[in-house]
Design a protein around this motif. Structure first.
Motif, PDB file in Angstrom:
ATOM      1  N   LEU B 135       0.855  -1.178   0.000  1.00 13.56           N
ATOM      2  CA  LEU B 135       0.000   0.000   0.000  1.00 13.56           C
ATOM      3  C   LEU B 135       0.894   1.232   0.000  1.00 13.56           C
ATOM      4  O   LEU B 135       1.692   1.423   0.907  1.00 13.56           O
ATOM      5  CB  LEU B 135      -0.881   0.022   1.253  1.00 13.56           C
ATOM      6  N   ALA B 136       0.785   2.043  -1.026  1.00 17.78           N
ATOM      7  CA  ALA B 136       1.586   3.258  -1.094  1.00 17.78           C
ATOM      8  C   ALA B 136       0.636   4.418  -1.371  1.00 17.78           C
ATOM      9  O   ALA B 136      -0.151   4.320  -2.289  1.00 17.78           O
ATOM     10  CB  ALA B 136       2.620   3.151  -2.202  1.00 17.78           C
ATOM     11  N   TYR B 137       0.684   5.459  -0.641  1.00 15.07           N
ATOM     12  CA  TYR B 137       1.447   5.645   0.580  1.00 15.07           C
ATOM     13  C   TYR B 137       0.459   5.938   1.700  1.00 15.07           C
ATOM     14  O   TYR B 137      -0.607   6.482   1.455  1.00 15.07           O
ATOM     15  CB  TYR B 137       2.413   6.827   0.441  1.00 15.07           C
ATOM     16  N   LEU B 138       0.850   5.606   2.905  1.00 17.74           N
ATOM     17  CA  LEU B 138      -0.007   5.874   4.054  1.00 17.74           C
ATOM     18  C   LEU B 138       0.737   6.806   5.005  1.00 17.74           C
ATOM     19  O   LEU B 138       1.952   6.915   4.940  1.00 17.74           O
ATOM     20  CB  LEU B 138      -0.332   4.571   4.787  1.00 17.74           C
ATOM     21  N   ARG B 139      -0.035   7.454   5.887  1.00 23.83           N
ATOM     22  CA  ARG B 139       0.623   8.231   6.930  1.00 23.83           C
ATOM     23  C   ARG B 139       1.409   7.283   7.813  1.00 23.83           C
ATOM     24  O   ARG B 139       1.049   6.130   7.979  1.00 23.83           O
ATOM     25  CB  ARG B 139      -0.419   8.972   7.772  1.00 23.83           C
ATOM     26  N   GLU B 140       2.481   7.812   8.413  1.00 23.52           N
ATOM     27  CA  GLU B 140       3.329   6.959   9.249  1.00 23.52           C
ATOM     28  C   GLU B 140       2.519   6.282  10.347  1.00 23.52           C
ATOM     29  O   GLU B 140       2.685   5.099  10.626  1.00 23.52           O
ATOM     30  CB  GLU B 140       4.453   7.796   9.861  1.00 23.52           C
ATOM     31  N   SER B 141       1.616   7.068  10.950  1.00 22.19           N
ATOM     32  CA  SER B 141       0.851   6.519  12.070  1.00 22.19           C
ATOM     33  C   SER B 141      -0.067   5.396  11.572  1.00 22.19           C
ATOM     34  O   SER B 141      -0.237   4.378  12.245  1.00 22.19           O
ATOM     35  CB  SER B 141       0.031   7.622  12.729  1.00 22.19           C
ATOM     36  N   GLU B 142      -0.636   5.591  10.373  1.00 21.12           N
ATOM     37  CA  GLU B 142      -1.518   4.568   9.815  1.00 21.12           C
ATOM     38  C   GLU B 142      -0.731   3.288   9.518  1.00 21.12           C
ATOM     39  O   GLU B 142      -1.208   2.181   9.752  1.00 21.12           O
ATOM     40  CB  GLU B 142      -2.179   5.104   8.540  1.00 21.12           C
ATOM     41  N   GLY B 143       0.502   3.448   9.015  1.00 19.49           N
ATOM     42  CA  GLY B 143       1.357   2.295   8.761  1.00 19.49           C
ATOM     43  C   GLY B 143       1.603   1.518  10.046  1.00 19.49           C
ATOM     44  O   GLY B 143       1.486   0.290  10.092  1.00 19.49           O
ATOM     45  N   GLU B 144       1.936   2.243  11.115  1.00 18.05           N
ATOM     46  CA  GLU B 144       2.169   1.605  12.409  1.00 18.05           C
ATOM     47  C   GLU B 144       0.919   0.879  12.885  1.00 18.05           C
ATOM     48  O   GLU B 144       0.980  -0.241  13.395  1.00 18.05           O
ATOM     49  CB  GLU B 144       2.579   2.660  13.448  1.00 18.05           C
ATOM     50  N   ARG B 145      -0.235   1.551  12.676  1.00 18.20           N
ATOM     51  CA  ARG B 145      -1.494   0.977  13.138  1.00 18.20           C
ATOM     52  C   ARG B 145      -1.756  -0.354  12.421  1.00 18.20           C
ATOM     53  O   ARG B 145      -2.119  -1.353  13.034  1.00 18.20           O
ATOM     54  CB  ARG B 145      -2.641   1.946  12.874  1.00 18.20           C
ATOM     55  N   LEU B 146      -1.529  -0.350  11.095  1.00 19.12           N
ATOM     56  CA  LEU B 146      -1.758  -1.567  10.316  1.00 19.12           C
ATOM     57  C   LEU B 146      -0.860  -2.692  10.791  1.00 19.12           C
ATOM     58  O   LEU B 146      -1.278  -3.835  10.925  1.00 19.12           O
ATOM     59  CB  LEU B 146      -1.493  -1.304   8.836  1.00 19.12           C
ATOM     60  N   ARG B 147       0.386  -2.329  11.050  1.00 15.55           N
ATOM     61  CA  ARG B 147       1.329  -3.349  11.481  1.00 15.55           C
ATOM     62  C   ARG B 147       0.885  -3.971  12.806  1.00 15.55           C
ATOM     63  O   ARG B 147       0.876  -5.195  12.957  1.00 15.55           O
ATOM     64  CB  ARG B 147       2.704  -2.716  11.618  1.00 15.55           C
ATOM     65  N   GLU B 148       0.502  -3.101  13.737  1.00 16.64           N
ATOM     66  CA  GLU B 148       0.018  -3.593  15.018  1.00 16.64           C
ATOM     67  C   GLU B 148      -1.200  -4.486  14.825  1.00 16.64           C
ATOM     68  O   GLU B 148      -1.337  -5.538  15.440  1.00 16.64           O
ATOM     69  CB  GLU B 148      -0.371  -2.410  15.922  1.00 16.64           C
ATOM     70  N   LEU B 149      -2.086  -4.023  13.942  1.00 21.22           N
ATOM     71  CA  LEU B 149      -3.336  -4.722  13.712  1.00 21.22           C
ATOM     72  C   LEU B 149      -3.089  -6.121  13.157  1.00 21.22           C
ATOM     73  O   LEU B 149      -3.647  -7.108  13.628  1.00 21.22           O
ATOM     74  CB  LEU B 149      -4.162  -3.906  12.716  1.00 21.22           C
ATOM     75  N   VAL B 150      -2.204  -6.192  12.153  1.00 20.28           N
ATOM     76  CA  VAL B 150      -1.899  -7.487  11.553  1.00 20.28           C
ATOM     77  C   VAL B 150      -1.359  -8.420  12.615  1.00 20.28           C
ATOM     78  O   VAL B 150      -1.745  -9.579  12.716  1.00 20.28           O
ATOM     79  CB  VAL B 150      -0.880  -7.323  10.403  1.00 20.28           C
ATOM     80  N   ARG B 151      -0.499  -7.858  13.447  1.00 19.07           N
ATOM     81  CA  ARG B 151       0.103  -8.667  14.487  1.00 19.07           C
ATOM     82  C   ARG B 151      -0.957  -9.180  15.470  1.00 19.07           C
ATOM     83  O   ARG B 151      -1.004 -10.365  15.788  1.00 19.07           O
ATOM     84  CB  ARG B 151       1.135  -7.811  15.227  1.00 19.07           C
ATOM     85  N   SER B 152      -1.829  -8.299  15.904  1.00 15.89           N
ATOM     86  CA  SER B 152      -2.806  -8.723  16.914  1.00 15.89           C
ATOM     87  C   SER B 152      -3.839  -9.660  16.298  1.00 15.89           C
ATOM     88  O   SER B 152      -4.273 -10.612  16.925  1.00 15.89           O
ATOM     89  CB  SER B 152      -3.477  -7.515  17.542  1.00 15.89           C
ATOM     90  N   ARG B 153      -4.211  -9.415  15.042  1.00 18.44           N
ATOM     91  CA  ARG B 153      -5.180 -10.300  14.401  1.00 18.44           C
ATOM     92  C   ARG B 153      -4.601 -11.693  14.211  1.00 18.44           C
ATOM     93  O   ARG B 153      -5.273 -12.689  14.348  1.00 18.44           O
ATOM     94  CB  ARG B 153      -5.585  -9.759  13.025  1.00 18.44           C
ATOM     95  N   ARG B 154      -3.324 -11.714  13.869  1.00 17.39           N
ATOM     96  CA  ARG B 154      -2.690 -13.003  13.651  1.00 17.39           C
ATOM     97  C   ARG B 154      -2.704 -13.844  14.918  1.00 17.39           C
ATOM     98  O   ARG B 154      -2.778 -15.051  14.881  1.00 17.39           O
ATOM     99  CB  ARG B 154      -1.245 -12.811  13.213  1.00 17.39           C
ATOM    100  N   GLU B 155      -2.595 -13.170  16.029  1.00 19.99           N
ATOM    101  CA  GLU B 155      -2.552 -13.920  17.275  1.00 19.99           C
ATOM    102  C   GLU B 155      -3.893 -13.900  17.970  1.00 19.99           C
ATOM    103  O   GLU B 155      -4.007 -14.299  19.113  1.00 19.99           O
ATOM    104  CB  GLU B 155      -1.473 -13.333  18.180  1.00 19.99           C
ATOM    105  N   GLY B 156      -4.876 -13.427  17.265  1.00 26.88           N
ATOM    106  CA  GLY B 156      -6.200 -13.325  17.842  1.00 26.88           C
ATOM    107  C   GLY B 156      -6.888 -14.664  17.917  1.00 26.88           C
ATOM    108  O   GLY B 156      -6.238 -15.714  17.985  1.00 26.88           O
ATOM    109  N   PRO B 157      -8.216 -14.679  17.900  1.00 23.86           N
ATOM    110  CA  PRO B 157      -8.967 -15.921  18.054  1.00 23.86           C
ATOM    111  C   PRO B 157      -8.556 -16.930  16.983  1.00 23.86           C
ATOM    112  O   PRO B 157      -8.360 -16.571  15.833  1.00 23.86           O
ATOM    113  CB  PRO B 157     -10.425 -15.483  17.878  1.00 23.86           C
ATOM    114  N   GLY B 158      -8.438 -18.163  17.391  1.00 24.49           N
ATOM    115  CA  GLY B 158      -8.148 -19.215  16.413  1.00 24.49           C
ATOM    116  C   GLY B 158      -6.675 -19.504  16.300  1.00 24.49           C
ATOM    117  O   GLY B 158      -6.274 -20.650  16.294  1.00 24.49           O
TER     118      GLY B 158
END
Lengths: 155, 521
Positions: B135-158
């Motif tokens: 995805l090009a380009y996102l705000r820095e904060s949005e990039g960080e948010r996505l990264r966190e989100l992917v990480r938490s979803r990956r370890e989320g339910p299931g």
């Protein structure tokens, strides 16, 4: 690393399949030899005879040797595939590492009711391991066995 | 746009459009200049107004319009199980990547987006062929948010936390610096990144400027009789005559200066490239894995989840080894695609590397490691084959009647091969411990691979005819994202290694492997 040790041999029809495949190659060779024979003046048979000898060897001996060099085993939840007359290789893939499984049938294989089982792994080397020369029923049964093992492992 | 209800379809940052437009205009400069030359060559000011200005306006305006359309038509949706990106102006494409399949998320800042505070977010799936989602380009904060989100979803339910990942969960959120490169270290690294290719290119370019010389340097006829100083003088007649008059010492000095200049270019380009790439290198231990940031103009920010690391490679170079510098690289599926570079420590001391290695759950071999070497027969055969080739060369020389020349390949070549094969045999070795397989190879620039036994995918024993005759075999392992092989082991040793590795592969719970591989059923 002997082929003989506790490996299951392939379906005997595989010998016939190999023979048919080699016969096609031999026909091409003989056709080329015939052209050469006509084109080169001199004694009759100077190209024909060696070509015929090669073809005979390919039809009589090669399928047998190949057939005996190949084998597989499913013991201990591992698929083991041995192959190669001159360059030997012996591959083991634990069921747990199989990503997906193909059972393929070419036109010739269909005639002889044979199939090729291919398992895919995540490895860069040996990303897919093919085992030709199984009877179609066996190949499907093996696929089910491997699949069942994977499902059990995944829970 | 056909986004589903519930999850909002998001757009990239509006400034993307500005960045893209500027980048596109940058690409247009050259064609515009060419066009200007073509039009102005035989035209006058009227032509300029008539053709050139509209051309520039149409090209520029078209670009802006297209950049705008592309921006409006690209949306991404952060779903419960996957990330979906829909894009395309005329032909639409929708791509969905499930969270479990995302190997790592990297943030990249090229110079221009960096000015605007934007990042390119790339989701690496290990699909290969550069088919990763970005995805090009996102705000820095949005990039960080996505990264966190992917990480938490990956370890989320299931997705139960992977057993190997537990240590990273235990670790607090605090980032813990593992390795950083000081500016001085970066420059030192650059000195070792000397590239012969650059030197060759520079020499080639220098050749293109021979027209600046006042004489025909490549006219071999003029140089034919080097010993004849007068002929040389003729060649260098006119402005070049003083060169001939300088005498042999000055000429040698000149040649030396030329060589030094090329060498300097090679070194300088190495330093510049390295500084651009490695500036501000920081490797940190975070709760998500190893986080690496580097780059002077283009900043990259990459997180390598620890449990995704399949193997580690420790490498060095012929020269840097003498100064005690080594490099550490992680092998993971994402490295399959080639786009991602997983250098963990590009240039460091062994103790610095050891610290990073221990953080990844691997370990360097120690004194207790039970090293095994390959079968001597394998190296002897290689030597004999090399010697045979040398004998053929000698035979050719003899047949041509140069008996002195005939000695060279057999004695010198054979000796060199014997030397090389012996040292290669001595330094090519492997060891197994409870969890890992260590392999080392090479004597000039030794490298070592540390692979997790339970993360290997398959084992293959290979023998060519000679190997069968002499009783040795190669062992090749299926490693996700890399190659791993042991050459020329005795058959018994090869079978021992295979049995041991297969046992640890079978003993391992599949869920962990599923975690370690992207396509786990």
């Amino acid at each position: 690393m002997d082929a003989a040790d506790d490996l299951t041999p392939l379906d005997p029809a595989y010998k016939t399949l190999l023979r048919v495949q080699l016969a096609i190659a031999a026909l091409i060779l003989l056709a080329a030899a015939t052209i050469a024979e006509v084109a080169i003046p001199g004694w009759t048979g100077v190209v024909w005879l060696p070509a015929l000898a090669v073809a005979a060897y390919a039809l009589i001996r090669v399928p047998l040797r190949r057939y005996h060099a190949r084998g597989y085993s499913l013991a201990g939840e591992r698929l083991r595939v041995a192959r190669g007359v001159i360059f030997r290789s012996d591959t083991v893939v634990p069921f747990g590492r199989v990503q997906h499984i193909d059972v393929g049938q070419g036109p010739l294989e269909r005639v002889f009711h044979l199939a090729t089982l291919t398992v895919h792994t995540a490895g860069t080397h040996n990303a897919s391991v093919a085992l030709p020369g199984l009877s179609h029923g066996d190949a499907v049964a093996m696929r089910e066995e491997i699949r069942a093992a994977i499902r059990r492992d995944t829970r | 746009m056909s986004e589903e209800a519930g999850n909002d379809a998001l757009r990239t940052d509006p400034r993307t459009f500005a960045v893209r437009a500027i980048a596109m205009l940058g690409q247009l400069v050259l064609p515009i200049i060419v066009g200007a030359f073509a039009i102005l060559d035989k035209g006058d000011l009227g032509d300029l107004l008539l053709y050139f200005v509209p051309l520039v306006l149409v090209a520029g305006g078209g670009n802006l319009l297209f950049a705008y359309l592309r921006w409006t038509r690209l949306t991404y949706t952060v779903g419960d199980t996957d990330i979906r990106v829909e894009s395309g102006v005329l032909s639409r494409a929708a791509r969905s990547v499930p969270y479990e399949r995302i190997q790592d998320v990297s943030l990249e800042q090229k110079p221009l987006p960096r000015l605007f505070g934007l990042v390119e977010v790339r989701f690496e799936t290990g699909a290969g062929g550069g088919d990763d989602l970005s995805l090009a380009y996102l705000r820095e904060s949005e990039g960080e948010r996505l990264r966190e989100l992917v990480r938490s979803r990956r370890e989320g339910p299931g997705a139960s936390a992977a057993p190997t990942g537990e240590d990273e969960l235990a670790q607090a959120n605090t980032a813990h610096l593992l390795y950083a490169m000081s500016p001085r270290r970066v420059v030192t690294f650059g000195l070792f990144e000397f590239s012969l290719v650059v030197v060759a290119v520079a020499a080639g370019v220098a050749q293109q400027f021979d027209f600046l010389l006042p004489f025909e340097i490549w006219d071999w006829r003029g140089w034919r009789d080097i010993s004849d100083w007068r002929a040389w003088g003729d060649q260098l007649s006119g402005p070049g005559a003083w060169l001939a008059g300088l005498g042999i010492h000055a000429q040698v000095l000149g040649a030396l200066i030329a060589a030094l200049a090329l060498l300097l270019i090679g070194v300088a380009s190495g330093v510049v490239r390295t500084v651009l790439r490695e500036w501000g290198f920081r490797l940190e231990r975070t709760d998500k894995g190893l986080r690496r940031r580097r780059g002077l103009l283009t900043r990259t920010d990459l997180v390598m989840p620890t449990h995704r690391i399949q193997a580690l490679r420790v490498r060095t170079g012929m020269v840097r080894r003498l100064f005690g510098f080594h490099a550490l690289k992680a092998v993971s599926l994402a490295s399959d695609s080639g786009s991602a570079n997983h250098d963990a420590v590009p240039f460091g001391r062994m103790n610095e590397i050891a610290r990073v290695v221990s953080e990844t759950g691997f370990a360097l071999p120690d004194e207790s490691s039970d090293w095994h070497r390959g079968a001597p027969a394998h190296r002897i055969d290689a030597f004999l084959l090399g010697l045979a080739a040398m004998l053929v060369l000698s035979g050719i020389a003899l047949a041509l009647g140069h008996w002195k020349l005939a000695i060279v390949p057999t004695i010198l070549g054979g000796g060199a091969i014997a030397f090389d094969q012996f040292l290669t045999w001595h330094w090519t070795r492997h060891a197994l411990d409870r969890d890992r397989l260590y392999t080392g190879r090479g004597w000039l620039a030794p490298s070592m691979t540390i692979a997790a036994r339970h993360k290997l995918q398959s084992v293959e024993l290979v023998q060519h005819p000679l190997a069968r005759l002499r009783g040795y075999a190669d062992v090749r392992f299926g490693l996700a994202g890399g190659n791993l092989r042991l050459r020329g082991l005795s058959v018994a040793e090869a079978e021992r290694v295979r049995a041991a590795v297969l046992d640890s592969m079978a003993a391992n719970d599949f869920s962990q492997i599923g975690e370690a591989t992207p396509t786990g059923c």
